[in-house]
Design a protein around this motif. Structure first.
Motif, PDB file in Angstrom:
ATOM      1  N   GLN A   3      11.823  53.388 104.664  1.00  0.00           N
ATOM      2  CA  GLN A   3      11.263  52.073 104.931  1.00  0.00           C
ATOM      3  C   GLN A   3       9.770  52.139 104.674  1.00  0.00           C
ATOM      4  O   GLN A   3       9.121  53.123 104.986  1.00  0.00           O
ATOM      5  N   GLU A   4       9.261  51.073 104.119  1.00  0.00           N
ATOM      6  CA  GLU A   4       7.846  50.977 103.838  1.00  0.00           C
ATOM      7  C   GLU A   4       7.101  50.499 105.077  1.00  0.00           C
ATOM      8  O   GLU A   4       7.618  49.687 105.834  1.00  0.00           O
ATOM      9  N   CYS A   5       5.902  50.988 105.264  1.00  0.00           N
ATOM     10  CA  CYS A   5       5.057  50.505 106.344  1.00  0.00           C
ATOM     11  C   CYS A   5       4.486  49.157 105.922  1.00  0.00           C
ATOM     12  O   CYS A   5       3.955  49.014 104.825  1.00  0.00           O
ATOM     13  N   HIS A   7       2.006  47.662 107.388  1.00  0.00           N
ATOM     14  CA  HIS A   7       0.571  47.675 107.682  1.00  0.00           C
ATOM     15  C   HIS A   7       0.113  46.471 108.500  1.00  0.00           C
ATOM     16  O   HIS A   7      -1.028  46.047 108.415  1.00  0.00           O
ATOM     17  N   CYS A   9       1.000  45.909 112.291  1.00  0.00           N
ATOM     18  CA  CYS A   9       1.795  46.492 113.374  1.00  0.00           C
ATOM     19  C   CYS A   9       2.354  45.495 114.367  1.00  0.00           C
ATOM     20  O   CYS A   9       3.449  45.679 114.871  1.00  0.00           O
ATOM     21  N   CYS A  13       6.024  46.711 113.388  1.00  0.00           N
ATOM     22  CA  CYS A  13       5.927  48.155 113.124  1.00  0.00           C
ATOM     23  C   CYS A  13       7.296  48.809 113.192  1.00  0.00           C
ATOM     24  O   CYS A  13       7.973  48.746 114.209  1.00  0.00           O
ATOM     25  N   SER A  14       7.668  49.398 112.114  1.00  0.00           N
ATOM     26  CA  SER A  14       8.941  50.098 112.087  1.00  0.00           C
ATOM     27  C   SER A  14       8.745  51.604 112.143  1.00  0.00           C
ATOM     28  O   SER A  14       9.716  52.333 112.333  1.00  0.00           O
ATOM     29  N   ALA A  15       7.520  52.078 112.006  1.00  0.00           N
ATOM     30  CA  ALA A  15       7.277  53.519 111.957  1.00  0.00           C
ATOM     31  C   ALA A  15       7.729  54.211 113.240  1.00  0.00           C
ATOM     32  O   ALA A  15       8.437  55.224 113.184  1.00  0.00           O
ATOM     33  N   ALA A  19      10.905  56.693 113.596  1.00  0.00           N
ATOM     34  CA  ALA A  19      10.695  58.046 114.102  1.00  0.00           C
ATOM     35  C   ALA A  19      11.585  58.303 115.317  1.00  0.00           C
ATOM     36  O   ALA A  19      12.180  59.381 115.436  1.00  0.00           O
TER      37      ALA A  19
END
Length: 82
Positions: A3-5, A7, A9, A13-15, A19
Motif C-alpha cells: 500500500q502506498e502512503c 502522506h 495522516c 494513515c494506513s502505515a 504494520a
C-alpha cells in the motif's frame, strides 16, 4: 499487501494499520512454529521472538491510539472556530 502512503495522516494513515496487521500475522506464525517445535533451543528462540513481536504490536497500537486522540483534540479545537 503493498500500500502506498497517502502522506495525509489524519484519518487516512494506513502505515500503522498495515504494520499492526503484519505484526499480528508474524505473531500467529511464530506461535504456531513454537507450539509445533520439538527442539527446545529453537522453541526458546521462537518464544523470544513472540515476546518481541508482542512488544512491537503494543507499541504500534499505543501510538495509533495516541495519534487518534491527538487528531480528535485538533478536530474539536477546529470545530470551535467553525
Amino acid at each position: 499487501m503493498a500500500q502506498e502512503c497517502v502522506h495525509s495522516c489524519k484519518g487516512l494513515c494506513s502505515a500503522l494499520s498495515m504494520a499492526e496487521h503484519r505484526e499480528e500475522e508474524a505473531l500467529k506464525e511464530y506461535r504456531r512454529f513454537a507450539s509445533e517445535c520439538d527442539y527446545p533451543e529453537v522453541a526458546e528462540i521462537l518464544t523470544s521472538l513472540v515476546a518481541d513481536r508482542e512488544r512491537a504490536l503494543r507499541t504500534l497500537r499505543d501510538k495509533r491510539q495516541e495519534l487518534a486522540e491527538k487528531f480528535d483534540v485538533i478536530d474539536r479545537i477546529n470545530d470551535t472556530f467553525a
